[in-house]
Design an enzyme around this catalytic site. Sequence first.
Site, short mmCIF file in Angstrom:
data_model
loop_
_atom_site.label_atom_id
_atom_site.label_comp_id
_atom_site.label_asym_id
_atom_site.label_seq_id
_atom_site.Cartn_x
_atom_site.Cartn_y
_atom_site.Cartn_z
N ASP A 86 0.86 -1.18 0.00
CA ASP A 86 0.00 0.00 0.00
C ASP A 86 0.90 1.24 0.00
O ASP A 86 1.63 1.48 0.96
CB ASP A 86 -0.90 -0.02 1.23
CG ASP A 86 -1.98 1.06 1.20
OD1 ASP A 86 -2.03 1.81 0.20
OD2 ASP A 86 -2.75 1.15 2.16
N ASP A 99 -2.81 2.49 -5.97
CA ASP A 99 -1.81 2.55 -4.91
C ASP A 99 -1.71 1.29 -4.06
O ASP A 99 -1.01 1.29 -3.04
CB ASP A 99 -2.06 3.75 -3.99
CG ASP A 99 -3.46 3.72 -3.37
OD1 ASP A 99 -4.30 2.93 -3.83
OD2 ASP A 99 -3.70 4.49 -2.43
N GLU A 100 -2.37 0.22 -4.44
CA GLU A 100 -2.23 -0.99 -3.65
C GLU A 100 -2.42 -2.23 -4.51
O GLU A 100 -3.12 -2.21 -5.52
CB GLU A 100 -3.18 -1.01 -2.46
CG GLU A 100 -4.64 -1.00 -2.82
CD GLU A 100 -5.54 -1.14 -1.59
OE1 GLU A 100 -5.17 -1.90 -0.67
OE2 GLU A 100 -6.60 -0.50 -1.56
#
Length: 467
Positions: free
Chosen positions: A16, A110-111
């Site tokens: 993350d 983003d993850e």
Amino acid sequence: MPVPPGRPHASVLHLDLDAFFAAVEQRDKPSLRGRPVVVGGVGNRGVVATASYEARVFGVRSAMSTREARARCPHAAYLRGRFDAYREASGIVMGILREVSPLVEPLSLDEAFVDLAVGERDLATDALAEVAEALRVRVADATGGLTASVGLASSKFVAKVASDLDKPDGLVVVPPGTERELLRPMAVTVIPGVGPATAERLRRAGVRTVADLEGLSVDELVRQVGRAHGRTLFDLARAVDPRPVVAEREAKSVSVESTYETDHTDLDVMSDILTRQASGVARRLADVGLSGRTVTIKVRLADFTTLNRSATLPAPVDTPGPIARVARTLLLDLAREVDLRGGVRLLGVGVAGLADWVQDDLFSTVDEPAPDEPTTAEAETAETPGDVDTGTPSPVPEPTAPPEWVPGADVEHDVHGRGWVWGAGRGLVTVRFETATSGPGPVRSLAADDPALRPWRRPSSTTGVDG
């Protein structure tokens, strides 16, 4: 006999990127490093997409209204997002992950999950932890300093929980066999799908922690939250999550659209139609137990030109209110660019980027947007029907400023070079001239129609961090 929680090794990694949107802005804008930064809607009716850790100290959080964020942290820099920069950084990170394993499952920009149990890798916990730590270092080096928090565990659920335990820039490894010990003291809301409503029902049943939840039978959970959700909670409370990491996720979307015998020309009527369609989309999402991040509208004009507008939100939604609000805002954005008075023959609403678990109502505490203050923009026209594009939650700029002069936007000047917009209005645009590699730069106020000033577009072929 206890049910085994997952695979016998901690080979599921969840990465993350920390405060991703805000971190990219701080990376590219030297004067903002170490300062509070809020990315999202810059108007009072906007919504915070991401807040830097410096802003979080003051209580600013994702999905908070910008009005409340400004009250808590008035000295922060409030920026509209730059999706091209985020997409570029995300692409670098996902590329690195795919070098580590072919099984990478992105959840958003983003993850992502990564399955490390591929090939002939040593699956001892210490060896996997070394792989994870090396991965974090590579991400920071390749992205110009963006940090990532990583969780390593025997299942996707526990790995995701672990990645949130030592933020920012942390690594948490959960050795196999210790998952339930880790989860038991945590609030029941750590389990995906346990939002405020479910948490309140469980609280009335005496359940506040995962340990409390673990004490309930399947039958009791089904009575409390329904059959499908109850079974899922029963398993997750025991760290049972057999879901594999899937490299190619199925493209899922839920939509409702209608074609009309008589073309519509009244914007209010079209907004009402989208509101009703959003309710239909929410019902379908509820039927399959899913939620999604990307809200899309489809508009077909009288001449059969088909346009799509979409916006990607900071968290999944599944209820009529937020879907309808974003859809109406997208329609208003479109109406500012395209003359809809010639007639609209088809309207539709869809939600894509679907998640496996239903999430909380993103906008449950945000006021209804006024017609002149939409909360979401940055959606592009799709060239073919059904295409879904993505953007960041943000308002359109004030009418006195050209659309390019929104806070945070990249610009270039013939004399001063490259910089970014601090603010605009009353015929002026204020720019700080600096780049990621230049160090903090000077601020200049220029005429909004200065012919030497223009938007700077990130080259599409860029593969690294551009200073």
